[in-house]
Design an enzyme around this catalytic site. Structure first.
Site: not given
Length: 923
Positions: A13, A123, A125, A340, A806, A809, A831, A836
Site C-alpha cells: 500500500e 492493509d 481492513d 497496525y 453602427c 448604437c 464606430c 462603442c
C-alpha cells in the site's frame, strides 16, 4: 520442489511497506535483493527470490500510494454549475486513475504482463481490500489470467510477514463492495448538499473566513453528525440556568484522623426544607454509627488497545489531536515498532504469543523490571487479557512489535506514543489493583451520612500504567453503635453547573457509540470541522461551534430534519457492515440510502428559508445579487462557438439573466434572456427541434406587470431559436444591459412593451435607426449596405461609401485601414463613438449582404457567435451584436459593449492578449 521459478508481482500500500516486506522476505530467500526504478520515481521495484510452500518464486515487489483510483461524476456533472444538485443522486459515476497516479498504473501494467501471480500486501481492513481490487482491475486489464492472492499481516516484523507469505488467501470482494457503496453514498450526498448550501448562502451573507472567494460550505454525512454533537453540547450549556441548592455537611476529627461525611440526600433545592432539617440536626447533634462495611475492591486494567482508545488516551494523557496521533502511529507501524494502528479489535487471539511480546521489553531501563516480574510465575502478576467484545476479523489489538529505548529520528511524540502502547499492553496482561475499602454510615437526628476510605493492598498493573490512579484516604476506626459529636456540622449552598464542552476524547466516544465513521476515519471528520471553520478547539482540546457551524445545524434543525443527528449515518454504517458480511448487496444499500437522502435533500431545498433565517441570526446580509430561484450554472446546451464547453444559465452582477459559455472569457458566446424574468430553472426536457443538442428547456416565470396580459407568467421555453413566445417577449421587454439608448429602466433599460391585437403582435414602435415603424433596430434593413446601390469612387475602390450606420448604437462609422501583419491593407468600419467598440471588416459586409456567410472579424481569440436555428455559427467581431432570423442575439458574456483597441499595434480588430505582435515578442 518445483524447478521452474514463477514470477510473482507483489503490491504493497505504501513504498515504505514495500521496502520493509521486501527486506524481510529477501533475507530468507538468500538471493539478495535488487532495486530498480519504476515509472513513478517514488514507487520502486524490489526483486528477489523466495520460496512459497516449496514453490520457487521470482518476486517483484512494488507499491501504490493509498487509493489508486478516484470515484467521481462523469464530466458533464463534475462542475458545480453543470446541473441541478438533485441530479447528482442519479448522475453516472466512474472510477478512474487520476493524472498524478498514471505512472503507478503503467508500472503495474508492465510488471503484470511479465508475471503469473499477483500477491496483494495491502492493509487488512475494508479500505485496504478496496485498494486491492483497484490494483486487480489495473493488473488484469494488462494480463487477464493472473493468479491472485492476498497476504494478511498486522505488523512489519519477520514472524508476521513470513507467516503471511506462506498462508496466502483470496481477496474478499464483499469488503471492497462495502467501501464502494460508502464512497458512492458519500460522494452523492456530500456533493449535492455542499453545492446546495454553498450556492444558497455564500453570496447571501457576509461570511468572513479569510478566503471568501473560495468559500465552500461543505456537507458530509459523517462530518455533520460530528458537528451536531458539538453544537448539542454547546446548546445544553447555553440553555443551562444555574439553580441554587443546599446540603448538610459533617466532619469528625479524632486521634486517628479526620472523616468527612456526605449527606445521603445529596442536596435540596428548597431552602426552607433544608433549614428545617439542618436545625433538627443542630438541636440533636449526636451521631450514631449505624453501619461499618469492610470489603475488598478491585480496579481492573484496561482492555487491549484499539484505534479509538489509542486516540482518546493520547488526547487525554498527552493532549495530542486524533489526527496527529494517527500520523505518529502510522510512522511507528511502518518502522516496525507497533502493530497496525487501525483496528476495532480489543481482544487477543488465543494463538498470540503474549509472553513473547512481554519478553521483548525486559531490557528496557524503565519498564523492563516490571516486564520481568510479569514473566516470573512466583510473582503471580500475570493475567490473561480481558475481552473487550470487539473483533474486526482483520487485525489484533495495537501492541508493541519491536523493542526500543528511543530512536534518533523519533520526536517527543513518537516516544510518548510508543510508551503508551507498551505500558498499555503490559497493563492489560497484569492483575488488577487490590484495595480495602471501608464505608461508615452514621445517623444524626434521623438523617443519614456516609464516609468512604480506601487503602491500596496491591497496586499490580498500576505499577506500570502510570496514567491511572486510584486515590483514597484512610478512615479512623469506627464500630457499630459508637456515638460522637461531629467536629463540624454546616449547611452549605451551591449552584448547579452545566456539563463541560466536549473534549476530543469525549467527541470520539460519542462518535464511536453512535457508529459515526470508522476507527480509521474519525480523526478526519474532526479535522474537517476545524478546516471548514465549523468548530474550534481550545488549549484543553475542548470543542465549541463557530457561528457558521451553529447556524447550519440550527437551520436544518428548524426544518424538522435531524440531518445533524447520528441516526441516518449510523444506519448507513450498519448497512456497510451488512454488505461486508454478505447479508445485504451493494445495490440494495445504495438504493435505500440514496432514496432516503434524496428525500431529505428535496425537503431541505423546499424549506431553504429556514436555513436563510438561521444564517441571518449570525451573519449580515450582503448586497451581492442573489440568484433567487434561478438554478444558476445548470447546463442548457453545448456551446456551438468553441465546441469545447457547455452553455449554462447564469445571472450577471446587475441581475440580468443569460445563457453563457462556461469557458468565458476564452469563449464569449452568450444568449441574453428577457429582462422581465423573475425565476428560471433548467429542466430535464429536451427540445426535439434545436441542434446541436441536447438543448434543455427552461421553465421561466415572468413578472406579471412587465409582460402583456395575454402572455402567461409561466412558460416552458427553449433558447435554441425555435421558441416564438420567448423571442417576442425578448423583443418587447428588452435584454437587460444590452440597451444603450438610455430608455427603459436603469441599466439595460427595456423597450416599452408593444401592444397586441387579436393575438397578433404588431411592432408599433419606430426603429431607432430609420424612424420607420414595423420593425426594431436589430432588424432594420437600413443597417445593412445593399451591394447593388450606386458605388462611390472613394478610397474603398468604389465598393461602399466611407460611412456606415453602427449596428450597435446607430451612430456613424468611419472607414479605416488595418496595419497589422496579418491584416495589412484590409479595410474596416469603426464606430466614432468613444463608448462603442463596434467595428466590422469591409469584406464581411459584402459577405453578409450577399448571403455568403459571415467570416471572422477579429482574428484569433475573440469569438462571439451568431446562431442559426440549427445552433451552429461562426465567429464575429468582439462585442458585435447580430440578430439571426429567430431574433436570438449573442453579445459579449458581460453584455457590455467592448471599447478600445490593441495597445501594442493600435488595431481595433483585436486586443493585446491576441495581438500577433505580442505573440512574436513573447516568442
Amino acid at each position: 520442489m518445483s524447478g521452474r521459478a514463477i514470477r510473482v508481482l507483489n503490491v504493497a500500500e505504501k513504498p515504505s511497506v514495500a521496502k520493509s516486506v521486501a527486506e524481510i522476505l529477501s533475507g530468507r530467500g538468500g538471493g539478495g535483493m535488487r532495486v530498480r526504478d519504476g515509472r513513478s520515481r517514488y514507487n520502486r521495484v524490489f526483486e528477489f527470490e523466495y520460496m512459497i510452500r516449496n514453490q520457487r518464486c521470482f518476486m517483484a515487489m512494488t507499491s501504490v500510494t493509498g487509493h489508486l483510483m478516484e470515484l467521481d461524476f462523469e464530466e458533464r456533472y463534475k462542475k458545480w454549475h453543470s446541473c441541478d444538485p438533485e441530479a447528482l443522486y442519479q448522475a453516472p459515476v466512474r472510477k478512474f486513475v487520476p493524472q498524478d497516479k498514471l505512472d503507478i498504473r503503467r508500472t503495474l501494467e508492465e510488471e503484470a504482463r511479465k508475471c503469473e501471480w499477483l500477491v496483494l500486501w495491502l492493509d487488512c481492513d475494508r479500505e485496504g481490500e478496496n485498494i486491492a481490487y483497484e490494483v486487480i482491475e489495473v493488473c488484469t486489464s494488462a494480463k487477464s489470467n493472473l493468479n491472485i492472492y492476498r497476504a494478511h499481516f498486522s505488523a512489519l516484523i519477520e514472524r508476521e510477514i513470513h507467516e503471511a507469505a506462506q498462508n496466502l488467501v483470496r481477496p474478499n470482494k464483499l469488503f471492497a463492495d462495502a467501501v464502494d457503496a460508502r464512497q458512492e453514498i458519500d460522494l452523492r450526498i456530500g456533493a449535492s448538499f455542499t453545492r446546495f448550501q454553498t450556492m444558497l448562502l455564500k453570496d447571501a451573507f457576509i461570511i468572513d473566513l479569510g478566503e471568501e472567494r473560495n468559500l465552500v460550505l461543505s456537507y458530509g454525512p459523517c462530518q455533520f453528525p460530528t458537528l451536531g454533537f458539538i453544537v448539542e453540547r454547546y446548546w445544553e450549556i447555553q440553555a443551562h440556568e444555574p439553580e441554587e441548592f443546599w446540603t448538610v455537611n459533617c466532619s469528625h476529627t479524632s486521634e486517628e484522623g479526620t472523616a468527612s461525611f456526605t449527606w445521603l440526600r445529596g442536596h435540596l433545592f428548597d431552602y426552607a426544607s433544608a433549614i428545617v432539617i439542618y436545625e433538627m440536626c443542630t438541636e440533636e447533634p449526636t451521631a450514631t454509627v449505624i453501619n461499618v462495611k469492610n470489603h475488598e475492591k478491585f480496579k481492573y486494567p484496561p482492555h487491549p488497545l484499539n484505534t479509538i482508545e489509542l486516540q482518546k488516551r493520547a488526547s487525554r494523557y498527552y493532549r495530542m489531536s486524533s489526527e496527529h496521533t494517527m500520523k505518529v502511529a502510522e510512522e511507528l507501524y511502518q518502522a516496525g515498532f507497533i502493530s497496525y494502528p487501525r483496528t476495532e479489535t480489543d481482544n487477543f487471539s488465543p494463538n498470540t504469543d503474549l509472553a513473547g511480546i512481554v519478553r521483548d521489553q525486559v531490557e528496557h531501563p524503565v519498564w523492563g523490571p516490571y516486564a520481568q516480574r510479569l514473566l516470573d510465575p512466583d510473582a503471580r502478576l500475570w493475567r490473561n487479557p480481558s475481552n473487550g467484545g470487539h473483533d474486526d476479523k482483520a487485525h489484533p489489538p495495537i501492541h508493541p512489535t519491536k523493542f526500543s529505548t528511543g530512536q534518533s529520528n523519533w520526536t517527543q511524540d513518537h516516544a510518548k506514543l510508543y510508551e503508551l502502547v507498551v505500558r498499555h499492553f503490559l497493563a492489560c496482561v497484569s492483575q488488577p489493583a487490590v484495595g480495602a475499602e471501608t464505608t461508615v454510615e452514621i445517623d444524626i437526628a434521623g438523617e443519614q451520612f456516609q464516609a468512604n476510605g480506601r487503602a491500596i493492598i496491591a497496586k499490580n498493573y498500576l505499577d506500570v500504567y502510570r496514567f491511572d490512579s486510584w486515590g483514597g484516604s484512610l478512615l479512623p476506626t469506627y464500630t457499630v453503635g459508637q456515638q460522637f459529636i461531629p467536629t463540624s456540622l454546616t449547611l452549605d449552598s451551591g449552584v448547579t453547573r452545566p456539563p463541560p464542552l466536549l473534549s476530543e476524547a469525549d467527541l470520539l466516544s460519542c462518535m464511536d457509540k453512535a457508529g459515526i465513521g470508522t476507527d480509521a476515519t474519525m480523526h478526519d471528520h474532526i479535522k474537517k470541522l476545524l478546516d471548514r471553520c465549523y468548530a474550534t478547539k481550545d488549549a484543553n482540546t475542548r470543542f465549541s461551534p463557530t457561528n457558521l457551524g451553529e447556524a447550519l445545524v440550527m437551520g436544518y434543525d428548524d426544518m424538522g430534519y435531524e440531518l445533524w443527528k447520528p441516526y441516518l449515518r449510523s444506519m448507513m454504517e450498519a448497512d456497510m457492515r451488512a454488505v461486508s458480511m454478505g447479508t445485504k448487496t451493494k445495490s440494495q444499500v445504495l438504493e435505500i440510502c440514496l432514496q432516503q437522502m434524496k428525500a431529505c435533500f428535496l425537503d431541505a431545498r423546499t424549506n431553504k428559508a429556514k436555513l436563510l433565517d438561521a444564517m441571518q441570526l449570525f451573519f449580515q446580509r450582503s448586497n451581492r445579487p442573489q440568484g433567487g430561484d434561478v438554478n444558476q450554472g445548470a447546463v442548457v446546451r453545448p456551446c456551438g462557438a468553441c465546441c469545447e464547453s457547455d452553455m449554462a444559465l447564469k445571472r450577471t452582477p446587475n441581475g440580468s439573466l443569460m445563457v453563457g459559455c462556461m469557458s468565458y472569457p476564452l469563449c464569449r458566446n452568450v444568449v441574453w434572456l428577457p429582462g422581465s424574468i423573475s425565476e428560471a430553472s433548467v429542466t430535464n426536457n429536451i427540445c426535439p427541434t434545436c441542434t446541436p443538442g441536447p438543448v434543455f428547456m427552461i421553465q421561466f416565470k415572468f413578472h406579471r406587470l412587465e409582460i402583456p396580459p395575454n402572455y402567461d407568467v409561466d412558460h416552458l421555453g427553449c433558447i435554441g431559436g425555435c421558441d416564438t413566445i420567448l423571442r417576442e417577449l425578448t423583443e418587447m421587454c428588452g435584454r437587460g444591459p444590452r440597451n444603450s439608448a438610455g430608455t427603459g429602466r436603469g441599466q439595460g433599460g427595456r423597450e416599452t412593451p408593444r401592444s397586441t391585437t387579436s393575438g397578433t403582435h404588431s411592432r408599433l414602435l419606430s426603429c431607432k435607426n430609420c424612424n420607420q415603424p414595423g420593425h426594431s433596430f436589430d432588424d432594420c434593413p437600413s443597417r445593412f449596405v445593399n451591394p447593388r446601390m450606386p458605388q462611390s469612387t472613394n478610397s474603398n475602390n468604389g465598393r461602399y461609401s466611407d460611412q456606415l450606420p453602427c449596428r450597435q448604437c446607430g451612430g456613424p462609422c468611419v472607414q479605416r485601414t488595418a496595419n497589422t501583419e496579418n491584416n495589412r491593407g484590409r479595410k474596416f468600419y469603426k464606430c466614432q463613438s468613444e463608448n462603442c467598440g463596434f467595428f466590422i471588416w469591409e469584406d464581411n459586409i459584402l459577405d453578409n449582404a450577399t448571403g455568403q456567410g459571415v467570416g471572422r472579424a477579429c482574428g484569433r481569440g475573440a469569438r462571439t457567435v451568431t446562431a442559426s436555428r440549427s445552433g451552429r455559427g461562426r465567429g464575429r467581431a468582439r462585442g458585435q451584436r447580430s440578430a439571426n432570423s429567430d431574433g436570438v442575439t449573442f453579445v459579449t458574456a458581460t453584455g457590455e459593449p467592448v471599447s478600445g483597441r490593441c495597445y501594442i499595434c493600435g488595431d481595433p480588430s483585436h486586443f493585446a492578449n491576441t495581438c500577433p505582435e505580442r505573440v512574436r515578442v513573447d516568442a
